[in-house]
Scaffold this motif. Structure first.
Motif, mmCIF file in Angstrom:
data_model
loop_
_atom_site.group_PDB
_atom_site.id
_atom_site.type_symbol
_atom_site.label_atom_id
_atom_site.label_comp_id
_atom_site.label_asym_id
_atom_site.label_seq_id
_atom_site.Cartn_x
_atom_site.Cartn_y
_atom_site.Cartn_z
ATOM 1 N N VAL A 178 1.170 -1.181 0.312
ATOM 2 C CA VAL A 178 0.037 -0.028 0.025
ATOM 3 C C VAL A 178 0.637 1.288 0.132
ATOM 4 C CG1 VAL A 178 -1.862 1.104 0.792
ATOM 5 C CG2 VAL A 178 -1.964 -1.115 1.216
ATOM 6 N N ARG A 179 0.746 1.992 -0.888
ATOM 7 C CA ARG A 179 1.170 3.860 -0.887
ATOM 8 C C ARG A 179 0.598 4.742 -0.080
ATOM 9 N NH1 ARG A 179 5.622 3.598 -4.413
ATOM 10 N NH2 ARG A 179 6.039 1.446 -5.738
ATOM 11 N N CYS A 180 1.563 5.788 0.390
ATOM 12 C CA CYS A 180 0.480 6.522 0.704
ATOM 13 C C CYS A 180 0.141 8.039 -0.615
ATOM 14 C CB CYS A 180 1.544 6.997 1.322
ATOM 15 S SG CYS A 180 0.491 8.987 2.270
ATOM 16 N N GLN A 181 -0.510 8.085 -1.058
ATOM 17 C CA GLN A 181 -1.090 9.372 -1.682
ATOM 18 C C GLN A 181 -1.151 10.213 -2.123
ATOM 19 O OE1 GLN A 181 -1.972 7.596 -4.685
ATOM 20 N NE2 GLN A 181 -1.763 5.135 -4.100
ATOM 21 N N THR A 183 1.139 13.470 -1.554
ATOM 22 C CA THR A 183 1.851 14.312 -2.077
ATOM 23 C C THR A 183 3.556 14.892 -1.687
ATOM 24 O OG1 THR A 183 0.582 15.524 -3.407
ATOM 25 C CG2 THR A 183 2.641 16.535 -4.080
ATOM 26 N N MET A 184 4.282 13.916 -2.434
ATOM 27 C CA MET A 184 5.732 13.592 -2.437
ATOM 28 C C MET A 184 6.179 12.986 -1.582
ATOM 29 S SD MET A 184 6.622 16.210 -4.672
ATOM 30 C CE MET A 184 8.802 16.680 -4.509
ATOM 31 N N CYS A 185 4.926 12.653 -0.811
ATOM 32 C CA CYS A 185 5.208 11.286 0.075
ATOM 33 C C CYS A 185 5.586 9.797 -0.591
ATOM 34 C CB CYS A 185 3.651 10.444 0.705
ATOM 35 S SG CYS A 185 4.126 9.743 2.351
ATOM 36 N N GLN A 186 6.735 8.781 0.064
ATOM 37 C CA GLN A 186 7.512 7.978 -0.733
ATOM 38 C C GLN A 186 7.009 6.829 -0.190
ATOM 39 O OE1 GLN A 186 9.308 8.270 -3.902
ATOM 40 N NE2 GLN A 186 8.464 10.359 -3.735
ATOM 41 N N TRP A 187 6.248 6.665 0.877
ATOM 42 C CA TRP A 187 5.745 5.669 2.449
ATOM 43 C C TRP A 187 5.255 4.477 1.908
ATOM 44 C CZ3 TRP A 187 1.382 3.368 4.228
ATOM 45 C CH2 TRP A 187 1.601 2.159 5.171
ATOM 46 N N MET A 188 5.636 3.776 1.899
ATOM 47 C CA MET A 188 4.585 2.385 1.279
ATOM 48 C C MET A 188 5.105 1.321 2.419
ATOM 49 S SD MET A 188 5.723 0.018 -2.438
ATOM 50 C CE MET A 188 4.597 -1.297 -3.061
ATOM 51 N N GLY A 189 3.639 1.024 2.642
ATOM 52 C CA GLY A 189 3.458 -0.434 4.113
ATOM 53 C C GLY A 189 2.779 -1.295 3.825
ATOM 54 N N MET A 190 2.220 -1.979 5.282
ATOM 55 C CA MET A 190 1.480 -2.663 4.785
ATOM 56 C C MET A 190 -0.842 -1.993 4.675
ATOM 57 S SD MET A 190 2.502 -5.311 4.896
ATOM 58 C CE MET A 190 1.442 -6.476 5.632
ATOM 59 N N TYR A 191 -1.525 -2.924 4.682
ATOM 60 C CA TYR A 191 -2.972 -2.075 5.052
ATOM 61 C C TYR A 191 -2.904 -1.311 6.308
ATOM 62 C CZ TYR A 191 -7.399 -1.359 4.473
ATOM 63 O OH TYR A 191 -9.456 -1.357 4.682
ATOM 64 N N GLU A 192 -3.193 -2.663 7.671
ATOM 65 C CA GLU A 192 -3.240 -1.813 8.351
ATOM 66 C C GLU A 192 -2.004 -0.896 9.029
ATOM 67 O OE1 GLU A 192 -1.925 -5.010 7.127
ATOM 68 O OE2 GLU A 192 -3.894 -6.457 7.479
ATOM 69 N N ILE A 229 -6.456 16.397 -0.107
ATOM 70 C CA ILE A 229 -6.479 14.729 -0.206
ATOM 71 C C ILE A 229 -6.885 14.404 0.865
ATOM 72 C CG2 ILE A 229 -5.376 11.830 -0.341
ATOM 73 C CD1 ILE A 229 -3.419 13.270 -1.851
ATOM 74 N N TYR A 230 -8.123 13.675 1.354
ATOM 75 C CA TYR A 230 -8.342 13.388 2.739
ATOM 76 C C TYR A 230 -8.653 11.509 2.268
ATOM 77 C CZ TYR A 230 -10.510 17.877 3.523
ATOM 78 O OH TYR A 230 -10.541 18.774 3.097
ATOM 79 N N LEU A 231 -7.776 10.950 3.384
ATOM 80 C CA LEU A 231 -8.225 9.962 3.902
ATOM 81 C C LEU A 231 -9.222 9.252 4.780
ATOM 82 C CD1 LEU A 231 -6.914 6.484 3.445
ATOM 83 C CD2 LEU A 231 -5.644 6.999 5.425
ATOM 84 N N VAL A 232 -9.544 8.619 4.720
ATOM 85 C CA VAL A 232 -11.134 8.492 5.573
ATOM 86 C C VAL A 232 -11.422 7.647 5.713
ATOM 87 C CG1 VAL A 232 -13.540 9.087 5.622
ATOM 88 C CG2 VAL A 232 -12.517 10.348 3.996
ATOM 89 N N GLN A 233 -11.810 6.667 7.169
ATOM 90 C CA GLN A 233 -11.428 5.195 7.566
ATOM 91 C C GLN A 233 -13.746 5.120 7.635
ATOM 92 O OE1 GLN A 233 -9.238 2.633 9.170
ATOM 93 N NE2 GLN A 233 -11.303 1.848 8.773
ATOM 94 N N SER A 234 -13.988 4.862 6.871
ATOM 95 C CA SER A 234 -14.968 4.877 7.455
ATOM 96 C C SER A 234 -15.683 2.917 7.446
ATOM 97 C CB SER A 234 -15.967 4.790 5.677
ATOM 98 O OG SER A 234 -15.358 3.476 4.436
ATOM 99 N N GLN A 304 -1.736 4.171 -8.768
ATOM 100 C CA GLN A 304 0.327 3.630 -9.181
ATOM 101 C C GLN A 304 -0.072 3.369 -10.313
ATOM 102 O OE1 GLN A 304 -0.237 2.074 -5.388
ATOM 103 N NE2 GLN A 304 0.528 0.473 -5.586
ATOM 104 N N SER A 305 -0.880 2.363 -11.207
ATOM 105 C CA SER A 305 -0.956 1.917 -12.292
ATOM 106 C C SER A 305 0.194 2.351 -13.620
ATOM 107 C CB SER A 305 -2.043 0.984 -12.064
ATOM 108 O OG SER A 305 -1.299 -0.085 -13.903
#
Length: 346
Positions: A178-181, A183-192, A229-234, A304-305
């Motif tokens: 999973v990538r952080c979307q 801007t300019m963030c290069q983080w990649m990690g697990m879904y959790e 950008i928003y990351l919403v936990q629903s 990311q594709s």
């Protein structure tokens, strides 16, 4: 330039992470001969006047120490060409410079049979009894020495013999997908780990809601060519809300569901989730100005594709902001017959 044998010797004198039946974190054996059981069940004798054995049990060893040892071993056994761990070692250089087996096969295929210079010192490579004996011992050692999986930061607790690291890491369930979307963030990690990362690294981006609704204010403050950008936990999972101003009087918005299906991380044609959304826009007096039609929430893997960049534009809804002050985004379950669904319904 230090050759491979010297590097491994330096690392081994610091500490060697191997399986130990001792209950203490460290134990020193003074016998002249010690039998060590390899990963495949065979036994080999290691002659030494003093052999330091470090237990890898999580109950008796310092995790930081194990991590340090793993880094030292990985550094000593790093292929100078592909910069990965040499699970299988090849050495035809008379100066002892080694590379991993895949890189050696590539070198042999690229160069003629008569001229194969070492990629480090340019000395012509050839197989000798000395280097063969060294590689045999190092290969035997690689089945005994264990290192941490490179995905340990993402939750993998396995300690793997060097010989089998590549096999494990190619199938490790903790490979980040999973990538952080932002801007300019290069983080990649697990879904959790995604929501925690965004909350700590990008304040103001995360939103928790049980109403499956997001209100976005101050739309006129959006800067041209900049994203909001928003990351919403629903209740349906995590959703990226992507907004940007594409012209002086126009903004666009779209929603993307974060995909936690690791087995399908590269399947850009995966059927979208049974969730749709609708955007309603209001003026500063809270009067309804416009409403979008119902649209599909696609998977975030499309972002990311490279194959899908040409269709991303069609996934956004465009609005004129001359009379709009804020918007409300609602998403809801919308079951459909899978046979009638397409990967990118707009």
């Amino acid at each position: 330039m230090t050759n491979l044998a010297e590097q491994v010797t330096l690392t081994s004198t610091d500490a060697v992470a191997v399986e130990s039946s001792s209950t203490s974190p460290r134990s020193t054996t003074q016998n002249n001969s010690q039998t060590i059981t390899a990963a495949d069940g065979s036994a080999s004798a290691a002659s030494s006047s003093s052999v330091e054995v470090v237990s890898v049990s999580g109950q008796t060893s310092d995790p930081d120490e194990i991590e340090t040892i793993s880094r030292q071993i990985r550094r000593a056994l790093e292929c100078p060409i592909c910069l990965t761990l040499m699970s299988v070692i090849s050495c035809y250089c008379p100066n002892g410079h080694a590379v991993c087996e895949p890189c050696m096969l590539t070198l042999l295929n690229l160069n003629s049979a008569r001229e194969n210079p070492c990629p480090l010192c340019r000395t012509l490579m050839f197989q000798s009894s000395g280097t063969s004996a060294m590689i045999f011992k190092l290969t035997e050692l690689s089945t005994l020495v264990k290192v941490k999986c490179s995905n340990w930061q993402h939750g993998c607790t396995e300690l793997i013999p060097v010989r089998y690291v590549s096999d494990h890491e190619s199938k490790c369930p903790h490979v980040p997908t999973v990538r952080c979307q932002v801007t300019m963030c290069q983080w990649m990690g697990m879904y959790e780990q995604l929501f925690e990362h965004v909350s700590s690294s990008h304040p103001g981006v995360t939103v928790r809601t049980v109403q499956n609704q997001l209100k976005v204010d101050d739309l006129k403050d959006l800067i041209k060519n900049r994203r909001r950008i928003y990351l919403v936990q629903s209740m349906y999972g995590m959703i990226w809300v992507m907004m940007s101003r594409i012209a002086r009087s126009r903004i666009q918005a779209a929603l993307f569901m974060v995909n936690d299906q690791r087995s399908e991380k590269n399947d850009v044609n995966k059927v979208p989730p049974d969730v749709r959304y609708r955007i309603t826009c209001f003026d500063k007096d809270d009067r309804l100005r416009t409403k979008s039609r119902t649209r599909v929430i696609n998977w975030s893997t499309l972002l990311q594709s490279a194959e899908c960049q040409n269709i991303l534009t069609g996934m956004y809804t465009t609005f004129r902001v001359t009379t709009i002050d804020h918007m409300v985004i609602n998403w809801f379950r919308y079951p459909m017959n899978n046979q009638n669904r397409t990967p990118a319904t707009h």
